[in-house]
Design an enzyme around this catalytic site. Sequence first.
Site, PDB file in Angstrom:
ATOM      1  N   ARG A 228       0.727  -1.138  -0.072  1.00 18.34           N
ATOM      2  CA  ARG A 228       0.065  -0.050  -0.066  1.00 18.34           C
ATOM      3  C   ARG A 228       0.850   1.123   0.080  1.00 18.34           C
ATOM      4  O   ARG A 228       0.568   2.294  -0.579  1.00 18.34           O
ATOM      5  CB  ARG A 228      -1.029   0.033   1.079  1.00 18.34           C
ATOM      6  CG  ARG A 228      -2.020   1.140   1.338  1.00 18.34           C
ATOM      7  CD  ARG A 228      -2.752   0.885   2.312  1.00 18.34           C
ATOM      8  NE  ARG A 228      -3.794   1.997   2.753  1.00 18.34           N
ATOM      9  CZ  ARG A 228      -3.790   2.866   3.665  1.00 18.34           C
ATOM     10  NH1 ARG A 228      -2.799   2.901   4.545  1.00 18.34           N
ATOM     11  NH2 ARG A 228      -4.670   4.002   3.726  1.00 18.34           N
TER      12      ARG A 228
ATOM     13  N   HIS B 111       0.718   4.367  -2.736  1.00 13.13           N
ATOM     14  CA  HIS B 111       0.391   5.515  -2.162  1.00 13.13           C
ATOM     15  C   HIS B 111       1.570   6.682  -2.509  1.00 13.13           C
ATOM     16  O   HIS B 111       1.424   7.712  -2.723  1.00 13.13           O
ATOM     17  CB  HIS B 111       0.182   5.691  -0.599  1.00 13.13           C
ATOM     18  CG  HIS B 111      -1.196   5.586  -0.376  1.00 13.13           C
ATOM     19  ND1 HIS B 111      -1.878   5.853   0.929  1.00 13.13           N
ATOM     20  CD2 HIS B 111      -2.163   4.440  -0.858  1.00 13.13           C
ATOM     21  CE1 HIS B 111      -3.118   5.365   0.796  1.00 13.13           C
ATOM     22  NE2 HIS B 111      -3.247   4.620   0.103  1.00 13.13           N
TER      23      HIS B 111
ATOM     24  N   ASN C 236      -3.153   8.683   4.576  1.00 12.75           N
ATOM     25  CA  ASN C 236      -1.822   8.017   5.098  1.00 12.75           C
ATOM     26  C   ASN C 236      -1.784   7.746   6.541  1.00 12.75           C
ATOM     27  O   ASN C 236      -0.923   7.098   7.162  1.00 12.75           O
ATOM     28  CB  ASN C 236      -0.587   8.595   4.509  1.00 12.75           C
ATOM     29  CG  ASN C 236      -0.598   8.542   3.034  1.00 12.75           C
ATOM     30  OD1 ASN C 236      -0.902   7.484   2.567  1.00 12.75           O
ATOM     31  ND2 ASN C 236       0.070   9.516   2.490  1.00 12.75           N
TER      32      ASN C 236
ATOM     33  N   HIS D 104      -6.121  -5.656  -2.075  1.00 14.47           N
ATOM     34  CA  HIS D 104      -7.068  -5.926  -1.005  1.00 14.47           C
ATOM     35  C   HIS D 104      -7.353  -7.154  -0.663  1.00 14.47           C
ATOM     36  O   HIS D 104      -8.155  -7.467   0.311  1.00 14.47           O
ATOM     37  CB  HIS D 104      -8.356  -4.814  -1.413  1.00 14.47           C
ATOM     38  CG  HIS D 104      -8.185  -3.591  -1.201  1.00 14.47           C
ATOM     39  ND1 HIS D 104      -9.126  -2.868  -1.551  1.00 14.47           N
ATOM     40  CD2 HIS D 104      -7.184  -2.865  -1.223  1.00 14.47           C
ATOM     41  CE1 HIS D 104      -8.678  -1.338  -1.560  1.00 14.47           C
ATOM     42  NE2 HIS D 104      -7.439  -1.264  -1.222  1.00 14.47           N
TER      43      HIS D 104
END
Length: 344
Positions: free
Chosen positions: A59, A63, A91, A190
Amino acid sequence: MSPPVKLFFLAFLALLAEVHGQLQIGFYNQSCPTAESLVQQAVAAAFANNSGIAPGLIRMHFHDCFVRGCDASVLLNSTANNTAERDAAPNNPSLRGFEVIDAAKSAVEAACPQTVSCADILAFAARDSANLTGNITYQVPSGRRDGTVSLASEALANIPAPTFNATQLINSFANKSLTADEMVTLSGAHSIGISHCASFLNRIYNFSNTSDVDPTLSSAYADLLKAKCPANSTRFTPITASLDIITPAVLDNMYYTGVQLTLGLLTSDQALVTQANLSAAVNNNANNLTAWASKFALAMVKMGQIQVLTGTQGEIRTNCSVVNSGGLGYVGMGSGHPSEVATS
């Protein structure tokens, strides 16, 4: 130097310049041959202690790449004069794994000072995480350089929200030159990891005037989530749910089966079956683990090349959380007047 030799030499220099401006597999083979193995060891050690590190690092790479490209800007600390990406709402406090990147960077710096970028370390760490949790392996082209600017406002503007619908998701990924199919493929991340209650609260409380719960969410699953998450949960409420309740610790294609069964946790998860082309991709991924894993690896490599800095651009940070001593980062504000970002 004779003319033919000179022409060959000039052509060779031109080729080097072209390659230097691109990412390459094995970029550190000569300058730091142990770089990737040192990162792998740091990730494996952290994973052995806490398997949740793996989805956190995948992740974090995502990001990072969606804001200013894959330049490790997400790793920079905020300062007295600037709020950095890592402290933006998408975040903080949910992003995790910073200490793993720091450990990997320390090991690499000890072996090869000022050679390997934090951006490459993060890309390697995400790849190693996919291997540990899903046995998905791929080679990472490297040669990224580190950025010197990190703004919370840009994280808010560029990172897809968990409440996004299908059109918003498609547009968000298209802005990074990723296709709708690649968006569905990358959503398979996910299959592992967790989400704080605040990210899906909109689906289980006061969904609309006519329904308390999102009708595209399994009612039984909604009851379980309500029992877990108070209605007043915020992003700082330390209660979480697994993004995939079928195989929450394995990076696989069961996430897509969950979406088919209305078990997608986030609005953005269930959005993948609201358009025909996306739903077809979900079905294909659910039906073929090997094909999805291959597509996931390719999509991760492509994502890892978004707006990269190479050559003499950016810098190689010695500490991933701060820019190098004496460095100043600037970001254009559209009017032609740069805004200085504090760096120490």
